[in-house]
Design an enzyme around this catalytic site. Structure first.
Site, PDB file in Angstrom:
ATOM      1  CE  LYS A 149      -1.758   1.730   3.963  1.00 18.28           C
ATOM      2  NZ  LYS A 149      -1.497   3.158   4.181  1.00 18.28           N
ATOM      3  CG  ASN A 150       2.248   2.649   3.524  1.00 16.71           C
ATOM      4  OD1 ASN A 150       1.079   2.930   3.237  1.00 16.71           O
ATOM      5  ND2 ASN A 150       2.633   2.411   4.761  1.00 16.71           N
TER       6      ASN A 150
ATOM      7  CB  CYS B  17      -5.766   9.990  10.372  1.00 14.16           C
ATOM      8  SG  CYS B  17      -4.193   9.318  10.900  1.00 14.16           S
TER       9      CYS B  17
ATOM     10  NE  ARG C   7       0.042  10.495   9.767  1.00 15.36           N
ATOM     11  CZ  ARG C   7      -0.451   9.464   9.059  1.00 15.36           C
ATOM     12  NH1 ARG C   7      -1.613   8.949   9.407  1.00 15.36           N
ATOM     13  NH2 ARG C   7       0.188   8.992   8.020  1.00 15.36           N
TER      14      ARG C   7
ATOM     15  CG  ASP D  70       3.027   1.625   9.382  1.00 18.32           C
ATOM     16  OD1 ASP D  70       3.290   1.808   8.179  1.00 18.32           O
ATOM     17  OD2 ASP D  70       2.681   2.536  10.151  1.00 18.32           O
TER      18      ASP D  70
ATOM     19  NE  ARG E  66      -7.054   4.362   4.930  1.00 17.30           N
ATOM     20  CZ  ARG E  66      -6.036   4.734   5.723  1.00 17.30           C
ATOM     21  NH1 ARG E  66      -6.159   4.691   7.029  1.00 17.30           N
ATOM     22  NH2 ARG E  66      -4.909   5.155   5.193  1.00 17.30           N
TER      23      ARG E  66
HETATM   24  C1  EPZ Z   1       3.942   7.049   6.016  1.00 21.81           C
HETATM   25  O1  EPZ Z   1       3.153   8.076   6.597  1.00 21.81           O
HETATM   26  C2  EPZ Z   1       3.053   5.823   5.966  1.00 21.81           C
HETATM   27  N1  EPZ Z   1       1.896   6.087   5.117  1.00 21.81           N
HETATM   28  C3  EPZ Z   1       2.591   5.450   7.372  1.00 21.81           C
HETATM   29  O2  EPZ Z   1       1.835   4.241   7.266  1.00 21.81           O
HETATM   30  C4  EPZ Z   1       3.823   5.184   8.234  1.00 21.81           C
HETATM   31  O3  EPZ Z   1       3.409   4.919   9.556  1.00 21.81           O
HETATM   32  C5  EPZ Z   1       4.734   6.426   8.218  1.00 21.81           C
HETATM   33  O4  EPZ Z   1       5.082   6.763   6.852  1.00 21.81           O
HETATM   34  C6  EPZ Z   1       6.023   6.192   8.992  1.00 21.81           C
HETATM   35  O5  EPZ Z   1       6.701   5.107   8.448  1.00 21.81           O
HETATM   36  C7  EPZ Z   1       2.035   6.040   3.773  1.00 21.81           C
HETATM   37  O6  EPZ Z   1       3.111   5.806   3.259  1.00 21.81           O
HETATM   38  C8  EPZ Z   1       0.800   6.295   2.966  1.00 21.81           C
HETATM   39  P1  EPZ Z   1       5.952  10.531   8.024  1.00 21.81           P
HETATM   40  P2  EPZ Z   1       3.690   9.616   6.576  1.00 21.81           P
HETATM   41  O7  EPZ Z   1       5.776  11.758   7.216  1.00 21.81           O
HETATM   42  O8  EPZ Z   1       4.389   9.877   5.317  1.00 21.81           O
HETATM   43  C9  EPZ Z   1       6.096  13.833  11.391  1.00 21.81           C
HETATM   44  C10 EPZ Z   1      -0.009   2.812   7.583  1.00 21.81           C
HETATM   45  O9  EPZ Z   1      -0.520   2.296   8.591  1.00 21.81           O
HETATM   46  N2  EPZ Z   1       5.921  14.786  10.294  1.00 21.81           N
HETATM   47  O10 EPZ Z   1       7.202   9.743   7.883  1.00 21.81           O
HETATM   48  O11 EPZ Z   1       2.575  10.504   6.964  1.00 21.81           O
HETATM   49  C11 EPZ Z   1       4.815  13.082  11.677  1.00 21.81           C
HETATM   50  O12 EPZ Z   1       4.009  13.803  12.589  1.00 21.81           O
HETATM   51  C12 EPZ Z   1       0.440   4.261   7.617  1.00 21.81           C
HETATM   52  O13 EPZ Z   1       0.204   2.197   6.512  1.00 21.81           O
HETATM   53  C13 EPZ Z   1       6.023  16.150  10.560  1.00 21.81           C
HETATM   54  O14 EPZ Z   1       6.232  16.560  11.692  1.00 21.81           O
HETATM   55  O15 EPZ Z   1       4.734   9.548   7.779  1.00 21.81           O
HETATM   56  C14 EPZ Z   1       5.283  11.789  12.286  1.00 21.81           C
HETATM   57  O16 EPZ Z   1       5.539  12.009  13.675  1.00 21.81           O
HETATM   58  C15 EPZ Z   1       0.181   4.916   8.960  1.00 21.81           C
HETATM   59  N3  EPZ Z   1       5.856  17.028   9.538  1.00 21.81           N
HETATM   60  C16 EPZ Z   1       6.616  11.542  11.613  1.00 21.81           C
HETATM   61  O17 EPZ Z   1       7.010  12.798  11.013  1.00 21.81           O
HETATM   62  C17 EPZ Z   1       5.625  16.609   8.249  1.00 21.81           C
HETATM   63  O18 EPZ Z   1       5.517  17.469   7.339  1.00 21.81           O
HETATM   64  C18 EPZ Z   1       6.562  10.466  10.537  1.00 21.81           C
HETATM   65  O19 EPZ Z   1       5.692  10.914   9.550  1.00 21.81           O
HETATM   66  C19 EPZ Z   1       5.528  15.225   8.006  1.00 21.81           C
HETATM   67  C20 EPZ Z   1       5.683  14.332   9.035  1.00 21.81           C
END
Ligand code: EPZ
Length: 418
Positions: free
Chosen positions: A22-23, A116, A121, A305, A397
């Protein structure tokens, strides 16, 4: 409403082919916007989030059609640059379309992705990176309105290795003048897969999987056929299912190299895990052992995850395991539902302590989020009696057919209408 009815208490035995990731497929579908021609993605999982991405592509004027597990997208006819609020609300990770649409059209508009179930997020890293490349982004009335006469390649240093921000900036960089260097980039395998897709279309992306990713701009991207990588979190889910219920399973196409931290924890709990060219086998006999503290971290650290499904696998372990969730602020919502099945879990902010119990019992539970829902199923396979899992839209999802896969692995799982 539909429910999964799971009768636990018996060991698993079986094998399954792991679905496409998915990711990985979600950012690749956004990347298809950059390609004036047909791209065909094989091993494309049929997920709610993929269907949402298809709706977004069609809303932008692209075509998308299934042929078995292959999805063909043609963005030649792209004629719009706005993503509707409804679709943004359906899938907040649609924000990854922003960079691609900006690169293709010079403008883009979408609803502000809210939080979410698992946290607020934020997308500040996405927006600051795009602004650094020359995009003018106004946040007004809950929408993001973006424009740029031209995107300029430059060095961008991420303050956190955000997966989504890395992906968004890689896609924008494909349309920028000059090269872009993303430092402190996310290193997840899904980033490598996105780069693999872009390079298969003719892009020049280097360093994916390391902390510095370089993208040459303005390359003409042509259609291709690309196999989506296997879903490492689905694989982790099934390994944890075997650890939870006991038994012996084989996961075709799963790659241990994508799952080293999770596999190490499961081996420490007493699972016998081996890999071959075709996939991963897992044999779990006797009682699990508690493991050293599990701290979630960006790749190659322990994947957030997989936190909930590993927790579920250790509910009857001998001893106590400490979890520390460092990525998201609300990722223990499955704990209350697991407690209904007899689990002994205490939560203190980002820390959860799981004390092993001798038995779990079936209960009526509800999914709180995607991976929390999967954890309920993992626990139910070890619980005596019947567990009914509701709110399956969360699971749908990210898992193509969890009932099918757990049944193929030997679980007594049926999906019923109530
Ligand atoms: C991706 O989310 C995945 N989703 C998530 O999987 C996964 O948990 C996550 O990466 C971490 O590996 C998809 O790929 C669609 P991040 P993403 O940006 O990109 C902070 C699932 O269950 N952050 O790496 O949103 C954020 O708050 C889902 O499949 C900022 O502060 O994750 C978090 O603490 C859930 N500012 C951390 O970084 C930003 O602009 C990681 O977020 C962006 C992120």
């Amino acid at each position: 409403m539909e429910e999964l009815v799971i009768r636990g208490g018996r060991p698993l035995k079986g094998e399954v082919t792991v679905q496409g990731a998915k990711n990985s497929v979600l950012p690749i579908l956004a990347a298809a916007v950059l390609v004036k021609g047909e791209v065909t993605l094989t091993r494309c999982p049929r997920l709610r989030d993929v269907e949402t991405s298809i709706q977004i592509l069609r809303e932008l004027g692209c075509s998308a059609a299934w042929d078995g597990d292959a999805l063909t997208v043609d963005a030649s006819g792209l004629c719009a640059c706005a993503i509707s609020d409804a679709l943004m609300r359906e899938m907040r990770s649609s924000v990854v379309f922003l960079g691609a649409v900006l690169a293709r059209c010079g403008e883009a508009e979408c609803g502000m992705p809210g939080g979410c179930e698992i946290g607020s997020r934020p997308i500040d890293l996405h927006l600051s990176g795009l602004r650094a490349m020359g995009a003018e982004i106004r946040e007004e009335g809950g929408a993001l309105r973006c424009g740029c006469r031209r995107l300029r390649g430059r060095e961008i240093v991420l303050s956190a290795p955000s997966v989504g921000a890395t992906e968004n900036l890689m896609l924008a960089a494909c349309g920028a003048d000059g090269a872009t260097v993303i430092s402190n980039a996310a290193r997840e395998p899904e980033i490598v897969d996105l780069a693999g897709f872009l390079n298969a279309c003719g892009a020049d992306v280097r360093g994916a999987g390391n902390s510095t990713v370089t993208v040459a701009g303005k390359r003409v991207l042509r259609g291709c056929t690309y196999p989506v990588m296997p879903d490492r979190i689905a694989a982790a889910t099934y390994l944890c299912a075997a650890a939870s219920a006991g038994g012996e399973i084989y996961l075709r196409d799963a790659k241990e190299g994508h799952l080293r931290a999770a596999v190490a924890a499961l081996r420490e709990s007493g699972c016998q895990i081996a890999s071959d060219a075709g996939g991963i086998s897992c044999r779990a006999t006797g009682q699990r052992k508690a493991v050293a503290p599990v701290r979630t971290a960006p790749y190659p650290g322990f994947p957030t995850d997989a936190q909930s499904v590993l927790m579920a696998a250790l509910l009857r372990a001998d001893g106590a395991t400490v979890f520390e969730e460092n990525l998201f602020e609300s990722r223990y919502r499955h704990v209350g539902e697991l407690r209904r099945m007899g689990a002994d879990i205490r939560v203190f902010g980002r820390v959860a302590v799981v004390n092993g119990v001798s038995d779990l019992h079936g209960a009526a539970v509800e999914c709180t989020d995607l991976r929390g829902g999967a954890a309920l199923c993992v626990a139910a396979l070890a619980a005596e009696g019947e567990t009914r899992v509701g709110c399956l839209r969360h699971i749908d999802r990210g898992y193509e057919d969890l009932r099918r896969d757990l049944s193929l692995l030997g679980g007594d799982v049926v999906r019923v209408n109530t």
